[in-house]
Design an enzyme around this catalytic site. Structure first.
Site, mmCIF file in Angstrom:
data_model
loop_
_atom_site.group_PDB
_atom_site.id
_atom_site.type_symbol
_atom_site.label_atom_id
_atom_site.label_comp_id
_atom_site.label_asym_id
_atom_site.label_seq_id
_atom_site.Cartn_x
_atom_site.Cartn_y
_atom_site.Cartn_z
ATOM 1 N N HIS A 43 37.829 48.757 50.277
ATOM 2 C CA HIS A 43 37.633 47.545 51.639
ATOM 3 C C HIS A 43 37.132 48.205 52.912
ATOM 4 C CE1 HIS A 43 38.892 43.628 53.497
ATOM 5 N NE2 HIS A 43 38.242 43.933 54.351
ATOM 6 N N GLU A 70 34.758 45.522 48.469
ATOM 7 C CA GLU A 70 35.188 44.235 49.293
ATOM 8 C C GLU A 70 35.457 44.504 50.992
ATOM 9 O OE1 GLU A 70 39.331 43.996 47.977
ATOM 10 O OE2 GLU A 70 40.657 44.998 49.732
ATOM 11 N N HIS A 190 47.682 41.092 47.545
ATOM 12 C CA HIS A 190 47.804 41.506 48.725
ATOM 13 C C HIS A 190 49.781 41.658 48.457
ATOM 14 C CE1 HIS A 190 46.967 42.069 52.545
ATOM 15 N NE2 HIS A 190 48.383 41.402 52.935
#
Length: 237
Positions: A43, A70, A190
Site C-alpha cells: 500500500h 492497494e 484490516h
C-alpha cells in the site's frame, strides 16, 4: 481454501527507520512466498513512509504469486498501477495523511469516479477490488461500478470480536452473501489476526482472499515468519 496475501508495509517501515536495506524487502517477500503465502500486498502512500513507489516497481520482478497493490487512486497511484500491472488493484479511500486505512468507499456517492477508474484498470487486464464497509448498500453500490471484487473492511469485526464474536461477524456474513449474489468476489482485511481469523473464515461465505500485515508481522516477532505464515494457512483451510 481462502488465499493469504501478506501485506509487507511493516517490513518497509522497519527498513526505512534506519536507512539502508535491512531488512531486505525483496528477500523477505521471496521468503514469504516460499513459506506458502499465495499473495503479496503493498500500500504505497504519497509520502512513501513505508512502501516506496520504487519498491512497487522492484517487486514486480520478484513476486511470483498474486501481487495486490492497494491505495487511493490519485493520479500518481493510477500511473504506478498501470506501469506495474499487478494481478489486482484494491481501491482505498484513505486521505494523504492517514496513518492506516480507516473507512470504506461510499460506492453510491462516488459511483461515477470509481466506475471510470475501474474501467481504466480493467482495460489493462488488472483485476479490481473496492474497499468497503460491511454495509449491504455499499456492497450493492460496488456492484454498479463494474468492479470484480470487494474487500470488506474488518476493523469493526476485530474490535468487537472478544466481546461478542457472533454479533461481530453478522454484518460481514450478510455483506458477503449480498456480494456473491451480485456476482462480486469477496476479499477481506484490516486487523485480522491469528486470534480472530478462523472464526471469520468459518462464518463469512465465499471468502476468496484475506490481506494481513500488521498483526502477522507482530506475531512473527514471537513465533517466526515461517511459522506464522503457515499458522494462517492452516486457519484458512
Amino acid at each position: 481454501m481462502t488465499k493469504l496475501s501478506v501485506n509487507v508495509n511493516k517490513i518497509a517501515t522497519l527498513r526505512n527507520s534506519r536507512g539502508g536495506n535491512v531488512p531486505d524487502l525483496l528477500k523477505v517477500v521471496s521468503d514469504i512466498e516460499r513459506f506458502g503465502a499465495q499473495g503479496i500486498t503493498v500500500h504505497p502512500r504519497p509520502d512513501e513512509r513505508h512502501i516506496k513507489y520504487q519498491d512497487t516497481r522492484d517487486l514486480t520482478k520478484v513476486v511470483t504469486t498474486e501481487f495486490n497493490i492497494e491505495g487511493n487512486p490519485i493520479d500518481q497511484f493510477v500511473e504506478l498501477v498501470l506501469e506495474t500491472k499487478p494481478t489486482q488493484v484494491t481501491l482505498v479511500p484513505d486521505s494523504v495523511d492517514a496513518i492506516t486505512s480507516n473507512a470504506g468507499w461510499d460506492t453510491i456517492a462516488h459511483k461515477d469516479f470509481l466506475k471510470e477508474v475501474i474501467q481504466t484498470f480493467k482495460a489493462q487486464g488488472i483485476r479490481t477490488s473496492i474497499f468497503v464497509d460491511a454495509d449491504t448498500r455499499m456492497v450493492e453500490g460496488a456492484a454498479n461500478t463494474g468492479t470484480d471484487r470487494i474487500e470488506l473492511y474488518t476493523e469493526s469485526y476485530a474490535k468487537t470480536y472478544v466481546e461478542n464474536k457472533e454479533k461481530a461477524v453478522l454484518d460481514f456474513t450478510k455483506a458477503a452473501e449480498i456480494a456473491h449474489s451480485c456476482g462480486l468476489g469477496v476479499n477481506a482485511g484490516h486487523d485480522l489476526s491469528l486470534d480472530n481469523i478462523a472464526y471469520f473464515k468459518k462464518h463469512v461465505p465465499h471468502l476468496l482472499e484475506v490481506s494481513i500485515g500488521h498483526a502477522l508481522i507482530c506475531e512473527s516477532l514471537y513465533f517466526g515468519l515461517d511459522n506464522v505464515v503457515n499458522m494462517y494457512l492452516n486457519k484458512l483451510k
